[in-house]
Design a protein around this motif. Structure first.
Motif, PDB file in Angstrom:
ATOM      1  N   THR A  98       1.234  -1.540   0.301  1.00 41.11           N
ATOM      2  CA  THR A  98      -0.425  -0.232  -0.073  1.00 41.11           C
ATOM      3  C   THR A  98       0.702   0.760   0.289  1.00 41.11           C
ATOM      4  O   THR A  98       0.561   2.087  -0.740  1.00 41.11           O
ATOM      5  CB  THR A  98      -0.812   0.100   0.966  1.00 41.11           C
ATOM      6  OG1 THR A  98      -1.234  -1.521   1.409  1.00 41.11           O
ATOM      7  CG2 THR A  98      -1.765   1.209   1.237  1.00 41.11           C
ATOM      8  N   THR A 101       3.125   1.847  -3.581  1.00 39.90           N
ATOM      9  CA  THR A 101       1.621   1.745  -4.431  1.00 39.90           C
ATOM     10  C   THR A 101       1.438   3.859  -4.748  1.00 39.90           C
ATOM     11  O   THR A 101       1.655   4.464  -5.107  1.00 39.90           O
ATOM     12  CB  THR A 101       0.610   1.294  -4.358  1.00 39.90           C
ATOM     13  OG1 THR A 101       1.018  -0.020  -4.932  1.00 39.90           O
ATOM     14  CG2 THR A 101      -0.564   1.386  -5.520  1.00 39.90           C
ATOM     15  N   VAL A 159      -1.908  -2.476 -10.356  1.00 40.63           N
ATOM     16  CA  VAL A 159      -2.550  -1.777  -9.945  1.00 40.63           C
ATOM     17  C   VAL A 159      -2.550  -0.561 -11.193  1.00 40.63           C
ATOM     18  O   VAL A 159      -1.668  -0.429 -11.913  1.00 40.63           O
ATOM     19  CB  VAL A 159      -2.461  -0.765  -8.943  1.00 40.63           C
ATOM     20  CG1 VAL A 159      -0.997  -0.576  -8.823  1.00 40.63           C
ATOM     21  CG2 VAL A 159      -3.892  -0.663  -7.930  1.00 40.63           C
ATOM     22  N   ARG A 161      -3.447   3.637 -12.013  1.00 41.25           N
ATOM     23  CA  ARG A 161      -3.429   4.442 -11.521  1.00 41.25           C
ATOM     24  C   ARG A 161      -4.471   5.042 -11.753  1.00 41.25           C
ATOM     25  O   ARG A 161      -5.002   5.495 -10.154  1.00 41.25           O
ATOM     26  CB  ARG A 161      -2.710   5.724 -11.861  1.00 41.25           C
ATOM     27  CG  ARG A 161      -3.134   7.079 -10.839  1.00 41.25           C
ATOM     28  CD  ARG A 161      -2.181   7.624 -12.635  1.00 41.25           C
ATOM     29  NE  ARG A 161      -1.045   8.040 -11.775  1.00 41.25           N
ATOM     30  CZ  ARG A 161       0.273   8.974 -10.712  1.00 41.25           C
ATOM     31  NH1 ARG A 161      -0.783   9.533  -9.845  1.00 41.25           N
ATOM     32  NH2 ARG A 161       1.362   8.530 -11.025  1.00 41.25           N
ATOM     33  N   TRP A 164      -6.289   2.549  -8.775  1.00 41.06           N
ATOM     34  CA  TRP A 164      -5.965   3.347  -7.137  1.00 41.06           C
ATOM     35  C   TRP A 164      -6.881   4.458  -7.115  1.00 41.06           C
ATOM     36  O   TRP A 164      -7.166   4.454  -5.514  1.00 41.06           O
ATOM     37  CB  TRP A 164      -4.742   4.081  -7.360  1.00 41.06           C
ATOM     38  CG  TRP A 164      -4.025   3.614  -6.061  1.00 41.06           C
ATOM     39  CD1 TRP A 164      -3.922   3.173  -5.131  1.00 41.06           C
ATOM     40  CD2 TRP A 164      -3.752   4.873  -6.267  1.00 41.06           C
ATOM     41  NE1 TRP A 164      -2.758   4.012  -4.280  1.00 41.06           N
ATOM     42  CE2 TRP A 164      -3.335   5.055  -4.802  1.00 41.06           C
ATOM     43  CE3 TRP A 164      -3.281   6.430  -6.542  1.00 41.06           C
ATOM     44  CZ2 TRP A 164      -2.569   6.864  -3.815  1.00 41.06           C
ATOM     45  CZ3 TRP A 164      -2.670   7.306  -6.028  1.00 41.06           C
ATOM     46  CH2 TRP A 164      -1.946   7.387  -4.298  1.00 41.06           C
TER      47      TRP A 164
END
Length: 179
Positions: A98, A101, A159, A161, A164
């Motif tokens: 987390t 990222t 992932v 953007r 996210w």
């Protein structure tokens, strides 16, 4: 536990060699890293450079692990996450994923996606990817040679953007083969 992330300084090469050689890394290319190999990696700039940043994962004075961020200049970075054996299974990997990222998307506005690959049998990391919003995008059959000669399947996650930012997960279009 209050986790911190502190940027590795090349002057800490001896500490990094000690970290890498004091534990085993069962889901990495080499489960055991020898001192000569670790020194070569440090000398070659594998942990710090234009395209690479490494961070110690800490809790007070204890070093729990490290995160190495790579390919920072090409728009799709990858990472290496290593936790000391005694800290595995405590949610630290999820916290670190987390953190990295958010760090990458904040620090590098041009990055549109982050990729990570693990062995198929690394169930803990695969669960961590999913919990942190990463989506399985690839399955590489016999794609991860082990040091002992065993070949494992590798699994790729990423992932985006946009996912996210919104908290969504966009699945790949698996059924796009031409007829």
């Amino acid at each position: 536990m209050e986790l911190t992330y502190r940027r590795f300084d090349p002057s800490e090469g001896d500490a990094l060699v000690a970290f890498l050689t004091a534990d085993t890394w069962p889901f990495h290319g080499a489960a055991v890293v020898g001192p000569d190999q670790a020194r070569r990696w440090v000398a070659d700039g594998r942990f710090d450079g234009d395209d690479t940043r490494t961070f110690w994962i800490g809790d007070g004075d204890d070093i729990l692990g490290l995160v190495r961020l790579m390919d920072l200049g090409d728009g799709t970075p990858v990472f290496d996450l290593r936790l000391r054996t005694r800290y595995r299974g405590r949610g630290i990997g999820g916290h670190a994923l987390t953190w990295l990222t958010a760090y990458l998307f904040a620090e590098f506005p041009r990055i549109l996606r982050i990729e990570g690959t693990t062995r198929r049998d690394n169930a803990a990391m695969r669960r961590t990817f999913r919990r942190c919003g990463y989506v399985k995008e690839a399955h590489y059959r016999d794609g991860w040679p082990g040091a002992d000669g065993t070949v494992h399947d590798a699994v790729g996650y990423a992932v985006l953007r946009r996912d996210w930012l919104t908290g969504a997960t966009t699945p790949p279009a698996w059924d796009d083969e031409p007829s």
